[in-house]
Write a protein that holds these residues in place. Structure first.
Motif, PDB file in Angstrom:
ATOM      1  N   ASN A  54       9.383  -9.010  11.187  1.00  0.00           N
ATOM      2  CA  ASN A  54       9.050  -9.721  12.424  1.00  0.00           C
ATOM      3  C   ASN A  54      10.077 -10.832  12.639  1.00  0.00           C
ATOM      4  O   ASN A  54       9.738 -12.025  12.599  1.00  0.00           O
ATOM      5  N   PRO A 108      -7.631 -10.038  12.331  1.00  0.00           N
ATOM      6  CA  PRO A 108      -7.179  -9.025  13.303  1.00  0.00           C
ATOM      7  C   PRO A 108      -8.321  -8.404  14.104  1.00  0.00           C
ATOM      8  O   PRO A 108      -8.056  -7.758  15.117  1.00  0.00           O
ATOM      9  N   TYR A 131      -6.909 -12.186   5.113  1.00  0.00           N
ATOM     10  CA  TYR A 131      -5.734 -11.655   5.814  1.00  0.00           C
ATOM     11  C   TYR A 131      -4.884 -12.860   6.214  1.00  0.00           C
ATOM     12  O   TYR A 131      -5.411 -13.819   6.790  1.00  0.00           O
ATOM     13  N   ILE A 156       1.873  -5.865   4.389  1.00  0.00           N
ATOM     14  CA  ILE A 156       1.759  -4.681   5.247  1.00  0.00           C
ATOM     15  C   ILE A 156       2.691  -4.714   6.459  1.00  0.00           C
ATOM     16  O   ILE A 156       2.836  -3.714   7.148  1.00  0.00           O
ATOM     17  N   ARG A 166      -1.142 -14.389   7.889  1.00  0.00           N
ATOM     18  CA  ARG A 166       0.175 -14.280   8.518  1.00  0.00           C
ATOM     19  C   ARG A 166       0.950 -15.506   8.084  1.00  0.00           C
ATOM     20  O   ARG A 166       0.441 -16.627   8.184  1.00  0.00           O
ATOM     21  N   TRP A 173       1.212  -3.906  17.826  1.00  0.00           N
ATOM     22  CA  TRP A 173       0.108  -2.952  17.609  1.00  0.00           C
ATOM     23  C   TRP A 173       0.274  -1.680  18.433  1.00  0.00           C
ATOM     24  O   TRP A 173      -0.680  -0.942  18.647  1.00  0.00           O
ATOM     25  N   LYS A 174       1.481  -1.432  18.906  1.00  0.00           N
ATOM     26  CA  LYS A 174       1.675  -0.217  19.717  1.00  0.00           C
ATOM     27  C   LYS A 174       1.704   1.001  18.795  1.00  0.00           C
ATOM     28  O   LYS A 174       2.353   0.983  17.747  1.00  0.00           O
ATOM     29  N   PRO A 189       0.847  -1.201   0.000  1.00  0.00           N
ATOM     30  CA  PRO A 189       0.000   0.000   0.000  1.00  0.00           C
ATOM     31  C   PRO A 189       0.881   1.250   0.000  1.00  0.00           C
ATOM     32  O   PRO A 189       1.984   1.238   0.573  1.00  0.00           O
ATOM     33  N   GLY A 235       8.437  -0.904  14.865  1.00  0.00           N
ATOM     34  CA  GLY A 235       7.622  -1.184  16.050  1.00  0.00           C
ATOM     35  C   GLY A 235       7.012  -2.563  15.969  1.00  0.00           C
ATOM     36  O   GLY A 235       7.326  -3.347  15.080  1.00  0.00           O
ATOM     37  N   GLY A 236       6.126  -2.855  16.897  1.00  0.00           N
ATOM     38  CA  GLY A 236       5.472  -4.154  16.935  1.00  0.00           C
ATOM     39  C   GLY A 236       4.420  -4.162  18.008  1.00  0.00           C
ATOM     40  O   GLY A 236       4.303  -3.218  18.795  1.00  0.00           O
ATOM     41  N   LYS A 272       1.393   4.460  11.612  1.00  0.00           N
ATOM     42  CA  LYS A 272       2.071   3.450  12.442  1.00  0.00           C
ATOM     43  C   LYS A 272       3.576   3.680  12.446  1.00  0.00           C
ATOM     44  O   LYS A 272       4.122   4.257  11.498  1.00  0.00           O
TER      45      LYS A 272
HETATM   46  N1  LIG Z   1      -2.275  -0.806   5.461  1.00  0.00           N
HETATM   47  C1  LIG Z   1      -3.108  -1.472   6.267  1.00  0.00           C
HETATM   48  N2  LIG Z   1      -4.332  -1.854   5.824  1.00  0.00           N
HETATM   49  C2  LIG Z   1      -5.187  -2.529   6.616  1.00  0.00           C
HETATM   50  N3  LIG Z   1      -4.909  -2.869   7.881  1.00  0.00           N
HETATM   51  C3  LIG Z   1      -3.710  -2.499   8.396  1.00  0.00           C
HETATM   52  C4  LIG Z   1      -2.751  -1.795   7.613  1.00  0.00           C
HETATM   53  N4  LIG Z   1      -1.668  -1.571   8.374  1.00  0.00           N
HETATM   54  C5  LIG Z   1      -1.938  -2.094   9.591  1.00  0.00           C
HETATM   55  N5  LIG Z   1      -3.166  -2.659   9.616  1.00  0.00           N
HETATM   56  C6  LIG Z   1      -3.841  -3.303  10.764  1.00  0.00           C
HETATM   57  O1  LIG Z   1      -3.181  -2.942  11.958  1.00  0.00           O
HETATM   58  C7  LIG Z   1      -2.601  -4.097  12.570  1.00  0.00           C
HETATM   59  C8  LIG Z   1      -1.242  -3.740  13.168  1.00  0.00           C
HETATM   60  O2  LIG Z   1      -0.408  -3.217  12.136  1.00  0.00           O
HETATM   61  P1  LIG Z   1       1.106  -3.720  11.958  1.00  0.00           P
HETATM   62  O3  LIG Z   1       1.124  -5.189  11.755  1.00  0.00           O
HETATM   63  O4  LIG Z   1       1.730  -2.890  10.919  1.00  0.00           O
HETATM   64  O5  LIG Z   1       1.669  -3.338  13.399  1.00  0.00           O
HETATM   65  P2  LIG Z   1       2.535  -4.183  14.412  1.00  0.00           P
HETATM   66  O6  LIG Z   1       2.766  -3.284  15.554  1.00  0.00           O
HETATM   67  O7  LIG Z   1       3.660  -4.800  13.686  1.00  0.00           O
HETATM   68  O8  LIG Z   1       1.578  -5.348  14.877  1.00  0.00           O
HETATM   69  P3  LIG Z   1       2.002  -6.886  15.148  1.00  0.00           P
HETATM   70  O9  LIG Z   1       3.022  -6.893  16.216  1.00  0.00           O
HETATM   71  O10 LIG Z   1       0.699  -7.523  15.544  1.00  0.00           O
HETATM   72  O11 LIG Z   1       2.518  -7.426  13.857  1.00  0.00           O
HETATM   73  C9  LIG Z   1      -2.553  -5.155  11.488  1.00  0.00           C
HETATM   74  O12 LIG Z   1      -2.666  -6.445  12.013  1.00  0.00           O
HETATM   75  C10 LIG Z   1      -3.788  -4.797  10.656  1.00  0.00           C
HETATM   76  O13 LIG Z   1      -4.947  -5.327  11.253  1.00  0.00           O
END
Ligand SMILES: Nc1ncnc2c1ncn2[C@@H]1O[C@H](COP(=O)(O)OP(=O)(O)OP(=O)(O)O)[C@@H](O)[C@H]1O
Ligand SMILES: [Mg+2]
Length: 329
Positions: free
Chosen positions: A262, A205, A187, A258, A189, A152-153, A103, A149-150, A145
């Motif tokens: 990890n 999610p 979706y 996205i 993983r 969902w913070k 995206p 990071g990680g 975002k």
């Molecule tokens: N571009 C996007 N389009 C749709 N949903 C998104 C997008 N970016 C993030 N999300 C949503 O937000 C959530 C968290 O985003 P992301 O995975 O980038 O963060 P994270 O901190 O790495 O989370 P995690 O530790 O769970 O992987 C994703 O699981 C998804 O549900």
């Protein structure tokens, strides 16, 4: 005797299962254990020939230990140098260059000055930023975002410029990205191990944390799964990660990557479930065994320009590929 050491933090199920699995092979020349680290002298070898790192992103002491160990020929899963250099915005840019759907994403400056810096540290920054152009490019809804990071913070979904600025105001001194939201149907993983083995898991999610890995998933178009598998290998080979999770949100049959930084992916039995847990324990155990057997003590090539150039997605070393199709239910 080759020793495999595991370094980990708060997780309680994956590390001991991995040690047990490796030792259950009863290879007289390979043994696994929880790593014990004390005095760390510069340029001295680690007693571990292979080290599985689950925690150095949170503990810089371990990152320092691992780089020092690599210098004397220990094989580290994952490469601590590249992990230190990598970030999610770079990942998105690289994915785009490699032909993976990403995206639209922009990098944003810190809302507040990082500690010890002032206005004059930011004199290169255009002010005000061309917000209209940024919003035109990304569109709404979008995700704000962190670029690193990680868990969902500090992740915000925003539907308008007003919502964006409200969220951005809360992001302290973090470096953030703004990314087009994917209106996803499927979706996934995906675990990727050894840059060879891919395990695609349907993920929801929107559900509570412990229910997100879908237990009895609906069938998915095999063509979509093929592309997900191919893109997953392309990204992990380019980044050189031996263990990673790649996340795809799919809209109109297109898998958008996205999140694919990890390198210590969630592998807790209570979150991923028994079947996914067994898969990841087996694959990482096999990979660590293979690396231990091949360990020569020679220092591995830690330059990454060749990786980032976009290697082919074909099978490496003639090894058979295996895709887990459990996603079909
Ligand atoms: N571009 C996007 N389009 C749709 N949903 C998104 C997008 N970016 C993030 N999300 C949503 O937000 C959530 C968290 O985003 P992301 O995975 O980038 O963060 P994270 O901190 O790495 O989370 P995690 O530790 O769970 O992987 C994703 O699981 C998804 O549900
Ligand atoms: Mg994520």
């Amino acid at each position: 005797m080759k020793k495999i050491g595991i370094i980990f933090g708060m997780e309680s199920t994956f590390p001991p299962a991995l040690v047990d699995k490796i030792n259950s092979f009863h290879d007289p020349d390979v043994q696994a254990e929880v790593a014990v680290i004390g005095e760390v002298r510069m340029a001295e070898p680690s007693p571990y020939h292979v080290i599985i790192d689950r925690i150095s992103h949170d503990i810089p002491f371990y990152r320092g230990y691992l780089k020092n160990a690599a210098l004397s020929g220990s094989i580290i899963i994952n490469n601590p140098f590249w992990w230190s250099a990598d970030d999610k915005f770079f990942n998105f840019a690289l994915g785009t260059k490699l032909g993976v759907a990403i995206p639209k994403t922009v990098l944003l400056p810190h809302k507040h000055h990082p500690p010890g810096t002032t206005d004059s540290s930011m004199r290169n920054l255009e002010y005000p930023l061309p917000w209209e152009s940024i919003f035109d490019y990304v569109g709404f809804p979008a995700f704000l975002k962190p670029f690193d990071g990680g868990g969902w913070k500090d992740v915000y979904k925003v539907g308008s410029p007003g919502e964006f600025f409200h969220a951005y105001d809360q992001t302290r001194d973090l470096c953030m990205t703004l990314q087009t939201a994917v209106n996803f149907k499927e979706y996934f993983r995906c675990y990727c191990v050894g840059q060879q083995m891919v395990h695609i898991m349907q993920y929801d999610p929107s559900l509570p944390f412990h229910e997100r890995y879908v237990k009895n998933p609906a069938p998915v178009d095999p063509k979509l799964l093929e592309r997900v598998e191919r893109d997953c290998l392309t990204l992990c080979r380019a980044l050189g990660y031996d263990l990673n999770t790649v996340e795809f949100a799919c809209e109109d049959g297109i898998p958008y990557a996205i999140d694919f930084m990890n390198p210590a992916p969630d592998a807790d039995i209570h979150s991923v479930g028994q079947a996914n847990f067994d898969w990841i324990v087996n694959q990482v155990a096999e990979l660590a065994m293979e690396k231990a057997r091949k360990h020569t003590g020679m220092v591995t090539e830690y330059r990454w320009s060749a990786l980032l150039g976009g290697p082919s997605t074909g099978s490496k070393n003639g090894q058979a590929r295996q895709i887990s199709q459990e996603v079909h239910g």
